[in-house]
Write an enzyme that holds these catalytic residues in place. Structure first.
Site, short mmCIF file in Angstrom:
data_model
loop_
_atom_site.label_atom_id
_atom_site.label_comp_id
_atom_site.label_asym_id
_atom_site.label_seq_id
_atom_site.Cartn_x
_atom_site.Cartn_y
_atom_site.Cartn_z
CG HIS A 216 -45.34 -110.84 -50.42
ND1 HIS A 216 -45.25 -110.99 -49.06
CD2 HIS A 216 -46.48 -110.13 -50.63
CE1 HIS A 216 -46.28 -110.41 -48.48
NE2 HIS A 216 -47.04 -109.87 -49.42
CG ASP B 132 -42.45 -111.89 -47.26
OD1 ASP B 132 -41.97 -111.29 -48.22
OD2 ASP B 132 -43.67 -111.94 -47.01
CB SER C 36 -48.44 -107.38 -48.05
OG SER C 36 -49.06 -108.61 -47.98
N GLY C 37 -46.40 -105.90 -45.99
CA GLY C 37 -45.24 -105.02 -45.95
C GLY C 37 -45.29 -103.98 -44.85
#
Length: 260
Positions: free
Chosen positions: A71, A115, A214-215
């Site tokens: 994402h 994801d 995120s990530g």
């Protein structure tokens, strides 16, 4: 507040990114500033899509590949390696454009399953004391509930403000049993998949990744076992991480196919 609004990404992507309703991002809650350059695998991703910008975390897994969340994709992505304070240009910092982003072919924007994404760098990173790779787990390796891991990022530190951190922050988090992210049809974990996701963070301790992280990697026993993916709107743990060990065959095959 609707259940849809309770389910969110951990990256502050603008509305123009056309993300699922209620999806957003993450920073470290209940953490501390990391010792500068103590996590040389950390990557800061500057993302552009159209005229909108945002950011994510990531981590270096080879000289020319960074692993992150699917994402965190964008039209233009630049990777910063060897950085600690985002406001300062550091002599050891490397900025490398991404020449190709490879999200997992079964990534689902609705359920957030799979994801995970590889970013191929425009040129190889220079490995040194400030920029290093982090080892990946063995295929299908699982961390036992109760294992203490760590997570780091430049995201928000509180659900009560919109400020992200200039410096890399970190915190320790606990791997929870899958039952701590119950698949209640009406709950926020209704799309939790134990084979591809990890449930992490003790709600009694209140430490978690949050919007903007995120990530980034969940590091357990020196290996990147998870990727910050999604969680509750107010940052209350547990949060959900992509289970990296599930994807080792795909990661290896993809990097091998794209190696120059």
């Amino acid at each position: 507040m609707s259940l849809t609004m309770q389910l969110l990404f951990f990256v502050l992507l603008p509305v123009a990114f056309r993300l699922p309703p209620g999806s957003q991002a993450g920073e470290i809650i209940g953490g501390r500033e990391a010792q500068p350059h103590s996590r040389p695998y950390m990557a800061y991703l500057s993302l552009w899509r159209g005229h909108k910008s945002s950011f994510c975390g990531g981590f270096l897994v080879s000289e020319n590949f960074v692993l992150t969340a699917a994402h965190c994709n964008g039209d233009i992505i630049t990777v910063r390696l060897g950085t600690h304070n985002l406001r300062n240009w550091e002599y050891n910092e490397q900025r490398i454009p991404v020449c190709r982003s490879i999200p997992h072919p079964q990534y689902n924007k609705v359920t957030l399953n799979n994801d995970i994404m590889l970013l191929q760098l425009g040129h190889k990173a220079r490995l040194n004391g400030y920029v290093r790779r982090i080892p990946l787990p063995l295929p299908h390796q699982r961390m036992r509930p109760g294992t203490v891991c760590s997570v780091a990022g430049w995201g928000r530190t509180s659900a009560h403000n919109q400020l992200s951190s200039d410096t890399l922050r970190e915190t320790d988090v606990v791997v929870m049993p899958d039952a701590a992210c119950p698949r209640d049809p009406d709950g926020i974990y209704r799309n939790y998949n134990a084979s591809t996701m990890m449930c992490v963070g003790d709600p009694e301790k209140g430490k978690s990744s949050f919007r903007g992280d995120s990530g980034g990697p969940l590091v357990c026993q020196g290996r990147a076992q998870g990727i910050v993916s999604w969680g509750s709107e107010d940052g209350t743990p547990p949060a959900v991480y992509t289970r990296v060990s599930t994807y080792i065959p795909w990661i290896r095959a993809t990097m091998r196919r794209l190696q120059p």
